[in-house]
Design a protein around this motif. Structure first.
Motif, PDB file in Angstrom:
ATOM      1  N   CYS A 122       0.622  -1.244  -0.264  1.00  0.00           N
ATOM      2  CA  CYS A 122       0.251   0.218   0.052  1.00  0.00           C
ATOM      3  C   CYS A 122       1.236   1.187   0.099  1.00  0.00           C
TER       4      CYS A 122
ATOM      5  N   CYS B   5      -2.020   3.066  -2.591  1.00  0.00           N
ATOM      6  CA  CYS B   5      -2.538   3.026  -2.754  1.00  0.00           C
ATOM      7  C   CYS B   5      -3.679   3.802  -2.763  1.00  0.00           C
TER       8      CYS B   5
ATOM      9  N   TRP C 175      -3.387  -5.680  -4.138  1.00  0.00           N
ATOM     10  CA  TRP C 175      -2.836  -4.349  -2.755  1.00  0.00           C
ATOM     11  C   TRP C 175      -2.569  -5.177  -1.640  1.00  0.00           C
TER      12      TRP C 175
END
Length: 160
Positions: free
Chosen positions: A66, A71, A114
């Protein structure tokens, strides 16, 4: 203790392979009977490595952290040394998109996830991408040049 030593220790803990999310997904894929390569260059002439690679099916899987890959849900920009980190993360995002495009041009399907996504759902999505490629492998070349991202966001340009 110098500043270099203070910074170096935490940075050494940032693994480029065998991260917990990656291992969790790999365990599930292996348990499902899938075999793959780890931390592998899908196209040897391109200096890019994928986390999990299904060579016969031409599927490259990336499990993006992330922070490192920006992210949209969890990324929080660093307040310390922001003039370094902001362009660094932007370059990573740009390189991810470029990697997907390069692999597509060479007939590969890319799948990006992710690190915060549930390993079971990631493994199921990977199986869904790999299985059709396995079934059509003997009959005809697998349909290639696709990109798949479970949560479709800004650097995904052609989700399946």
């Amino acid at each position: 203790m110098g500043i270099e030593r203070i910074v170096r220790k935490p940075m050494k803990g940032n693994r480029s392979r065998d991260t917990e999310p990656e291992l969790a997904v790999r365990r599930r894929l292996h348990a499902a009977g899938l075999r793959y390569r780890v931390d592998y260059r899908p196209v040897p002439t391109i200096n890019r490595r994928a986390d999990i690679v299904f060579t016969r099916q031409r599927v490259a899987v990336f499990i993006d952290g992330c922070f490192w890959h920006g992210c949209p849900i969890h990324f929080v920009a660093s307040r310390t040394n922001a003039e370094y980190w902001e362009p660094k993360i932007a370059r990573n995002i740009e390189r991810d998109a470029q990697t997907d495009e390069l692999l597509r041009e060479h007939g590969w399907t890319t799948a990006r996830f992710w690190s915060h996504e549930q390993p079971d759902s990631v493994a199921a999505a990977v199986q869904a991408v790999v299985a059709p490629a396995e079934r059509t492998e003997d009959a005809q070349p697998a349909e290639s040049g696709k990109e798949f991202r479970a949560d479709c966001h800004k650097h995904c340009c052609s989700c399946v």
